[in-house]
Design a protein around this motif. Structure first.
Motif, PDB file in Angstrom:
ATOM      1  N   ALA A  58       4.499   3.892  -8.686  1.00 32.01           N
ATOM      2  CA  ALA A  58       4.473   4.258  -7.265  1.00 32.01           C
ATOM      3  C   ALA A  58       4.189   3.042  -6.389  1.00 32.01           C
ATOM      4  CB  ALA A  58       3.428   5.346  -7.020  1.00 32.01           C
ATOM      5  N   ILE A  59       3.284   2.202  -6.831  1.00 40.36           N
ATOM      6  CA  ILE A  59       2.949   0.988  -6.074  1.00 40.36           C
ATOM      7  C   ILE A  59       4.136   0.024  -6.101  1.00 40.36           C
ATOM      8  CG2 ILE A  59       1.429  -1.024  -5.995  1.00 40.36           C
ATOM      9  CD1 ILE A  59      -0.772   0.930  -7.157  1.00 40.36           C
ATOM     10  N   GLN A 103      -3.680  -2.563  -3.228  1.00 38.72           N
ATOM     11  CA  GLN A 103      -3.101  -1.967  -4.421  1.00 38.72           C
ATOM     12  C   GLN A 103      -2.209  -2.986  -5.120  1.00 38.72           C
ATOM     13  OE1 GLN A 103      -1.370   1.375  -2.344  1.00 38.72           O
ATOM     14  NE2 GLN A 103      -2.616   2.812  -3.514  1.00 38.72           N
ATOM     15  N   ALA A 132       6.730   1.120  -3.696  1.00 47.52           N
ATOM     16  CA  ALA A 132       6.375   0.778  -2.314  1.00 47.52           C
ATOM     17  C   ALA A 132       6.699  -0.678  -2.006  1.00 47.52           C
ATOM     18  CB  ALA A 132       4.887   1.052  -2.062  1.00 47.52           C
ATOM     19  N   SER A 151       0.836  -1.195   0.000  1.00 43.12           N
ATOM     20  CA  SER A 151       0.000   0.000   0.000  1.00 43.12           C
ATOM     21  C   SER A 151       0.871   1.245   0.000  1.00 43.12           C
ATOM     22  CB  SER A 151      -0.901  -0.007   1.242  1.00 43.12           C
ATOM     23  OG  SER A 151      -1.708   1.151   1.266  1.00 43.12           O
ATOM     24  N   THR A 152       0.425   2.267  -0.711  1.00 44.72           N
ATOM     25  CA  THR A 152       1.113   3.557  -0.718  1.00 44.72           C
ATOM     26  C   THR A 152       0.091   4.665  -0.916  1.00 44.72           C
ATOM     27  OG1 THR A 152       2.818   4.916  -1.752  1.00 44.72           O
ATOM     28  CG2 THR A 152       1.628   3.417  -3.199  1.00 44.72           C
ATOM     29  N   GLN A 153       0.361   5.798  -0.321  1.00 43.69           N
ATOM     30  CA  GLN A 153      -0.499   6.965  -0.515  1.00 43.69           C
ATOM     31  C   GLN A 153      -0.115   7.741  -1.767  1.00 43.69           C
ATOM     32  OE1 GLN A 153      -0.464   9.188   3.155  1.00 43.69           O
ATOM     33  NE2 GLN A 153      -1.808   7.719   4.154  1.00 43.69           N
ATOM     34  N   THR A 154       0.946   7.327  -2.453  1.00 42.42           N
ATOM     35  CA  THR A 154       1.368   8.017  -3.665  1.00 42.42           C
ATOM     36  C   THR A 154       0.659   7.492  -4.915  1.00 42.42           C
ATOM     37  OG1 THR A 154       3.287   6.569  -3.915  1.00 42.42           O
ATOM     38  CG2 THR A 154       3.620   8.633  -2.705  1.00 42.42           C
TER      39      THR A 154
END
Length: 132
Positions: free
Chosen positions: A61-62, A21, A65, A8-11
């Protein structure tokens, strides 16, 4: 024993349902289907090229992470709202996979309103020394 590890990432935009994700299983990272939402304001680009580029940014981005990178991707599955956008899709994906060293399936499907493309990816991180 291999375990499924959610990533998981907030980006990248959050999942729209009860799924991750991405999931790591051993050296593999399976990224769930991503669309071209901007992770900050959830806007969508106006065309296939813009949406494909943002979708790949979200996937990158995922993968980051998960300690991975688009160069680790071995297969992508692309879901297009209209196959007439195939050439535009190819042009937008070319910078992400410059050697063409990725397997791909592309199909036409019904996507949510204004969504022109969705992509999921499978990466093999076995060549990486920095697995998370």
């Amino acid at each position: 024993m291999n375990m499924h590890v959610p990533i998981s990432t907030q980006t990248a935009p959050p999942p729209a349902g009860p799924y991750s994700q991405a999931v790591r299983f051993g050296s593999f990272v399976q990224v769930s289907g991503q669309i071209g939402f901007d992770p900050i304001d959830f806007s969508l680009g106006p065309d296939t090229s813009t949406q494909t580029t943002q979708t790949m940014r979200n996937i990158a981005a995922i993968l980051a992470a998960a300690g991975s990178h688009p160069s680790d991707v071995v297969v992508i599955r692309v879901y297009l709202s209209d196959l007439t956008h195939f050439l535009e899709l190819n042009e937008a994906l070319a910078p992400w996979f410059p050697q063409g060293a990725v397997a791909r399936t592309t199909v036409q499907v019904t996507l949510p309103p204004n969504v022109l493309v969705e992509i999921d990816a499978l990466a093999d991180t076995s060549q990486n020394t920095e697995q998370s």
